[in-house]
Write an enzyme that holds these catalytic residues in place. Sequence first.
Site, short mmCIF file in Angstrom:
data_model
loop_
_atom_site.label_atom_id
_atom_site.label_comp_id
_atom_site.label_asym_id
_atom_site.label_seq_id
_atom_site.Cartn_x
_atom_site.Cartn_y
_atom_site.Cartn_z
N ALA A 195 -72.05 34.88 -26.72
CA ALA A 195 -73.17 35.34 -27.55
C ALA A 195 -74.48 34.98 -26.88
O ALA A 195 -74.54 34.08 -26.05
CB ALA A 195 -73.11 34.68 -28.93
N GLU A 196 -75.51 35.69 -27.27
CA GLU A 196 -76.86 35.18 -27.09
C GLU A 196 -77.06 34.26 -28.28
O GLU A 196 -76.88 34.68 -29.43
CB GLU A 196 -77.87 36.33 -27.12
CG GLU A 196 -77.87 37.18 -25.87
CD GLU A 196 -78.36 36.44 -24.63
OE1 GLU A 196 -79.14 35.47 -24.78
OE2 GLU A 196 -77.95 36.82 -23.52
N SER A 197 -77.41 32.99 -28.02
CA SER A 197 -77.31 32.00 -29.09
C SER A 197 -78.61 31.34 -29.52
O SER A 197 -78.61 30.55 -30.46
CB SER A 197 -76.32 30.90 -28.66
OG SER A 197 -76.88 30.15 -27.59
N THR A 219 -71.54 31.51 -37.29
CA THR A 219 -72.50 30.43 -37.52
C THR A 219 -72.89 30.34 -39.00
O THR A 219 -72.88 31.36 -39.71
CB THR A 219 -73.75 30.67 -36.66
OG1 THR A 219 -74.80 29.81 -37.08
CG2 THR A 219 -74.28 32.10 -36.80
N ASP A 220 -73.33 29.15 -39.41
CA ASP A 220 -73.82 29.01 -40.79
C ASP A 220 -75.14 29.77 -40.99
O ASP A 220 -75.56 29.98 -42.14
CB ASP A 220 -73.99 27.54 -41.17
CG ASP A 220 -74.97 26.77 -40.28
OD1 ASP A 220 -75.51 27.36 -39.33
OD2 ASP A 220 -75.20 25.57 -40.55
N GLU A 221 -75.78 30.18 -39.89
CA GLU A 221 -77.07 30.88 -40.03
C GLU A 221 -76.93 32.24 -40.72
O GLU A 221 -77.92 32.81 -41.15
CB GLU A 221 -77.74 31.05 -38.67
CG GLU A 221 -78.12 29.73 -38.07
CD GLU A 221 -79.20 29.80 -36.99
OE1 GLU A 221 -79.88 30.83 -36.91
OE2 GLU A 221 -79.33 28.82 -36.26
N TYR A 251 -81.31 36.79 -34.28
CA TYR A 251 -80.05 36.16 -33.88
C TYR A 251 -79.06 36.14 -35.05
O TYR A 251 -77.93 36.61 -34.94
CB TYR A 251 -80.30 34.73 -33.38
CG TYR A 251 -79.04 33.88 -33.36
CD1 TYR A 251 -78.02 34.12 -32.46
CD2 TYR A 251 -78.86 32.83 -34.29
CE1 TYR A 251 -76.86 33.35 -32.45
CE2 TYR A 251 -77.70 32.07 -34.30
CZ TYR A 251 -76.70 32.33 -33.38
OH TYR A 251 -75.54 31.58 -33.40
N LYS A 308 -75.39 38.05 -35.62
CA LYS A 308 -74.13 37.35 -35.89
C LYS A 308 -73.53 37.83 -37.22
O LYS A 308 -72.31 37.98 -37.34
CB LYS A 308 -74.35 35.84 -35.94
CG LYS A 308 -74.76 35.20 -34.63
CD LYS A 308 -73.70 35.25 -33.55
CE LYS A 308 -72.51 34.38 -33.82
NZ LYS A 308 -71.54 34.39 -32.67
N ASN A 359 -74.92 23.19 -36.92
CA ASN A 359 -75.46 22.87 -35.59
C ASN A 359 -74.58 21.91 -34.81
O ASN A 359 -74.25 20.84 -35.31
CB ASN A 359 -76.84 22.22 -35.74
CG ASN A 359 -77.90 23.22 -36.11
OD1 ASN A 359 -77.82 23.85 -37.16
ND2 ASN A 359 -78.90 23.39 -35.26
N LEU A 380 -82.63 21.89 -29.57
CA LEU A 380 -83.39 20.69 -29.97
C LEU A 380 -82.95 19.40 -29.28
O LEU A 380 -83.77 18.74 -28.61
CB LEU A 380 -83.32 20.50 -31.50
CG LEU A 380 -84.12 19.29 -32.00
CD1 LEU A 380 -85.61 19.55 -31.94
CD2 LEU A 380 -83.71 18.92 -33.42
N ASN A 398 -85.47 17.38 -38.72
CA ASN A 398 -85.69 17.41 -37.27
C ASN A 398 -86.42 16.15 -36.80
O ASN A 398 -86.12 15.61 -35.74
CB ASN A 398 -86.48 18.67 -36.88
CG ASN A 398 -85.67 19.93 -37.13
OD1 ASN A 398 -84.44 19.88 -37.19
ND2 ASN A 398 -86.35 21.05 -37.31
N GLY A 453 -90.40 32.62 -39.32
CA GLY A 453 -89.24 32.79 -40.22
C GLY A 453 -88.33 31.58 -40.28
O GLY A 453 -87.17 31.69 -40.66
#
Length: 343
Positions: free
Chosen positions: A83-85, A125-127, A153, A157, A182, A193, A252, A278
């Site tokens: 994937a592009e992640s 993903t959870d996204e 992204y 997905k 993550n 990150l 973060n 966003g």
Amino acid sequence: MKLLITGAAGFIGSNFVFYSLDKHPDYKIVGYDALTYAGNLETLKPAMENSNFKFVKGDISDRESVFDLFEKEQFDLVINFAAESHVDRSIEDPGVFLQTNVIGTQVLMDAFRKFGGIRYHQVSTDEVYGDLPLDNPHAFFTETTPITASSPYSASKAAADLLVMAYHRTYQIPVTISRCSNNYGPYQFPEKLIPLMIARALEDKSLPVYGTGENVRDWLYVEDHCRAIDQIIHNGEVGEIFNIGGHNERTNLEVVKTLLNLLNKPQSLIHFVADRKGHDLRYAIDPSKIHSELGWLPTTNFEEGMKKTINWYLENREWWEKIISGEYQEYYKKMYGGGYADL
Ligand code: NAD
Ligand code: DAU
């Protein structure tokens, strides 16, 4: 058993290759990867020494190449990590995300449909669930949370997940999907990150925290993710979706401060920069389904995982120093602007 692992030269794909070679010494594994900026063949060097592993360079959206591979190899299990992640890159240039994450998934599913196999597994993903508010710590993503993507992204997905379930219903393809939170650990590209902050802190450079740093992510050590996928592809019921996460939420800012403490570096390295467009507020997985159905639980806690990760980046400087020299410098300047003297 013969496995196809796409995206094998990336962060989680390579960790899954190592995990599978170790866990299933009788399996044959083919790693397939287009070697984009995020794919690194050097990562797979130890696997290349194992006669059960073979690497093939190719793009999952290249129909001819994928069909040739499936015809030749006759896979039992296909696990799609390719994937592009990176969310920030998707905000800059969504097109390649649709090409790889959606069309690439379609091509793999078409090949699976034509040549058959025991299981197609989509690493999601959870996204795809969008985000949760910061002021309700009791809200979690379950497998029935509606799909609400925020970035190009996550939209790509989510589209891939819908396609996988549609192929299951329409063509009876034996699929499973996993949606993980993550990840962090060895071999993660230093645009994300944790490795970005480790690499920059080690060089005493400023650490760019988006917005207020209050956004929350739910961190999982990569090996725990690999073990979850291994359990799903072998024992998970066909047609099912499994969330993967270990109730390990951190802002973060907490993550960055933990890193600085472990590295013995000053908090003054932290610089607040413009927020991500966003920007999702909070991710938090409810992992009760994978726990109750497959007995999966994470085994590495955050403090232990961070220490292991930092040690890996300290012991493998060559791996990431090569990556952050050259082309990556241009990316960094473009994404983070020219406001820092130490770029
Ligand atoms: P990554 O960016 O480190 O690796 C992606 C790999 O896919 C790279 O090796 C790249 O060369 C390869 N690739 C890209 N486009 C390709 C194409 N068209 N054809 C073939 N190969 C291609 O990503 P990652 O962090 O290892 O993520 C792997 C998967 O896990 C992705 O599907 C991602 O959506 C999912 N995921 C990641 C996380 C995370 O925290 N990193 C969490 C949950 C799910
Ligand atoms: O939740 C799973 C997802 O996790 C995966 O699907 C994605 O592939 C993966 O990239 C990751 O997405 P995030 O956007 O959450 O990860 P990233 O490491 O880019 O950012 C984590 C958080 O840190 C996020 O809130 C943005 C913030 N951040 C990130 C970078 C790169 C900063 O504050 N500064 C930064 O420089």
